[in-house]
Design an enzyme around this catalytic site. Structure first.
Site, short mmCIF file in Angstrom:
data_model
loop_
_atom_site.label_atom_id
_atom_site.label_comp_id
_atom_site.label_asym_id
_atom_site.label_seq_id
_atom_site.Cartn_x
_atom_site.Cartn_y
_atom_site.Cartn_z
N GLU A 261 0.91 -1.30 0.04
CA GLU A 261 -0.08 0.04 -0.08
C GLU A 261 0.75 1.35 -0.09
O GLU A 261 1.94 1.25 0.27
CB GLU A 261 -1.04 -0.04 1.19
CG GLU A 261 -0.09 0.06 2.58
CD GLU A 261 -0.91 -0.36 3.82
OE1 GLU A 261 -1.80 -1.21 3.66
OE2 GLU A 261 -0.80 0.38 4.75
N CYS B 252 7.17 -5.68 15.07
CA CYS B 252 6.87 -4.72 16.07
C CYS B 252 5.61 -5.02 16.62
O CYS B 252 4.83 -4.96 15.62
CB CYS B 252 7.27 -3.48 15.71
SG CYS B 252 8.89 -3.22 14.96
N HIS C 77 -2.35 3.88 16.26
CA HIS C 77 -3.33 3.32 15.42
C HIS C 77 -3.81 2.16 16.17
O HIS C 77 -3.15 1.03 16.20
CB HIS C 77 -2.97 3.20 13.83
CG HIS C 77 -4.31 3.12 12.99
ND1 HIS C 77 -4.82 1.91 13.16
CD2 HIS C 77 -4.82 4.13 12.32
CE1 HIS C 77 -6.07 2.05 12.28
NE2 HIS C 77 -5.91 3.53 11.92
N CYS D 214 3.30 8.17 1.03
CA CYS D 214 3.95 7.08 2.01
C CYS D 214 3.92 5.78 1.16
O CYS D 214 3.01 5.29 0.72
CB CYS D 214 3.23 7.28 3.35
SG CYS D 214 3.80 5.84 4.51
N CYS E 43 0.21 1.82 8.94
CA CYS E 43 1.14 0.80 8.39
C CYS E 43 0.32 -0.59 8.31
O CYS E 43 -0.01 -1.23 9.17
CB CYS E 43 2.15 0.63 9.53
SG CYS E 43 3.62 0.09 8.92
N CYS F 214 2.24 -3.04 15.18
CA CYS F 214 2.34 -2.85 13.79
C CYS F 214 1.71 -4.13 12.93
O CYS F 214 1.86 -5.31 13.18
CB CYS F 214 3.63 -2.76 13.04
SG CYS F 214 3.88 -2.49 11.47
N SER G 90 12.63 5.66 6.62
CA SER G 90 12.10 5.48 7.87
C SER G 90 12.90 4.01 8.40
O SER G 90 12.70 3.12 7.66
CB SER G 90 10.68 5.37 8.27
OG SER G 90 10.46 5.19 9.88
N CYS H 127 6.65 -7.66 6.69
CA CYS H 127 7.92 -7.17 7.44
C CYS H 127 8.18 -8.33 8.36
O CYS H 127 7.37 -8.97 8.98
CB CYS H 127 7.51 -5.83 8.06
SG CYS H 127 9.11 -5.46 8.76
#
Ligand code: SAH
Ligand code: SF4
Length: 380
Positions: free
Chosen positions: A122, A146, A317, A135, A360, A149, A222, A142
């Site tokens: 995305e 984390c 979030h 973004c 994310c 996330c 980032s 990933c």
């Protein structure tokens, strides 16, 4: 000049997630959109010369890659029909297709792109005055897990190629040139510095005047602090910006949120941030009761102050993390106030596009949720 001719491309990485730092590769021929503009130019010029065409055709062709892009060569009306067909054969332009598009009440737009092999990533386009920040994602999924996330919960699927990373910008321009992004942040899905070979080329394409021509100071990478990647970014001569996802000022607390702390510890990440030489930003997702105490603010100030780091405080979030709660507005303001009174520039970021889950990995997870009952029904 560096050669990308032997560059190898990632393959679907479903199954066992890789060790952080390792990637799986399969050799494929790069497309023109996978090459730094200087190298694309050389290849096009050689191809044009071999066909006995006038040299100006090469410049016309190159312009259609990034500066004034076409979705397919058939749209390049300035080229003769025979040349357009030959280009379509020799140098097809890979595309991303829109799997879904959501627009938020605040104007934020979230694109879910379908890749050629069915994976999805995305991008989020955030308008703000004259600025349009995009973004972008650097990996499908990933590996770093984390706890807050949604992308981390998906696990690692595969690395994106340079054409897939920069294709997120290209597709937006193709849909509407007025949406051309002015700023890029690598804050979508994935850890960009674990896909450095592709991100390295993508940065060149984004920044080069013959590419998208976006100023290096308007491009932010980032990272959670992948040291070899931070060193590689530092070695580049352009002034790309670096954001470090810090999230906790104490190693023990950070480890509870981000397993990567075990491999790249906070003190080493901070030492590398200092060597970076340019001003860095700390990203700090505020989670109630986990990292939002006064004592955390004071510690964070002691880390940020000597580096002159700017701190971005992000409301958690909630969709990314069942069981974790965002810090209250009052807590965030008090936390920011403590940083500011210690001489640290701290900003509370508005959560843009909250109504469309523009954080994310969120949209992807939502889609999977919808898809799973359908798949179960099909399976009987
Ligand atoms: N992997 C890189 C870049 C992608 S994540 C990194 O972690 O820096 C980009 C940003 O999204 C990070 O700062 C991350 O902390 C943030 N993020 C992830 N999940 C979030 C959530 N649930 N709420 C708010 N921000 C989140
Ligand atoms: Fe990966 Fe970044 Fe999400 Fe952590 S915050 S799991 S590094 S995408």
């Amino acid at each position: 000049m560096k050669s990308y001719g032997s560059f190898t491309w990632p393959r679907r990485g479903r199954g066992k997630p890789p060790v952080p730092g390792a990637v799986s590769f399969a050799v494929m021929t790069p497309t023109l959109l996978d090459l730094p503009p200087a190298e694309a130019r050389t290849r096009i010029a050689a191809w044009v010369a071999a066909r006995g065409l006038p040299a100006y055709r090469a410049a016309q062709i190159e312009r259609r890659l990034w500066t004034n892009p076409v979705g397919s060569w058939s749209e390049a009306a300035e080229l003769p029909a025979g040349l357009r067909q030959a280009l379509e054969q020799e140098w097809p332009l890979p595309r991303l297709t829109v799997a879904s598009l959501e627009t938020s009440a605040d104007g934020t737009r979230k694109f879910l792109w379908r890749l050629a092999d069915g994976e999805a990533v995305e991008s989020v386009l955030i308008p703000s005055g004259a600025r349009r920040t995009l973004c972008i994602s650097s990996q499908a999924g990933c590996a770093l897990g984390c706890v807050f996330c949604a992308t981390g919960r998906m696990g690692f699927r595969r690395n994106l190629t340079p054409a897939e990373i920069t294709g997120q910008v290209r597709e937006i321009i193709l849909r509407d040139p007025a949406d051309r992004p002015t700023n890029i942040v690598f804050m979508g899905m994935g850890e960009p510095l674990l896909n450095w070979p592709a991100v390295d080329v993508a940065l060149t394409i984004l920044n080069d005047a013959e590419g998208f021509g976006i100023g290096a100071r308007h491009i932010t990478v980032s990272t959670v602090g992948i040291l070899p990647g931070m060193e590689a970014l530092r070695a580049r001569p352009e002034q790309f910006r670096l954001a470090i996802s810090l999230h906790a000022p104490r190693a023990e607390d950070r480890l509870g949120l981000m397993p990567i702390e075990k491999k790249y510890a906070l003190n080493r990440v901070l030492a590398e941030a200092k060597r970076f030489g340019r001003r860095v930003t700390f990203e700090y997702v505020m989670i109630a009761g986990k990292n939002d105490r006064d004592e955390d603010a004071d510690r964070l100030a002691r880390l940020a102050q000597p580096l002159g780091a700017h701190v971005n405080l992000l409301p958690l979030h909630p969709g990314g993390a069942p069981g974790l709660l965002p810090s209250s507005g009052n807590r965030m303001r008090a936390f920011a106030g403590r940083l500011q009174s210690a001489g640290v520039e701290a900003v509370i970021r508005r959560s843009r596009g909250l109504d469309i889950n523009a954080a994310c990995g969120q949209l992807y997870v939502e889609m999977e949720k919808k898809r799973r009952p359908a798949a179960a029904a099909r399976a009987g």
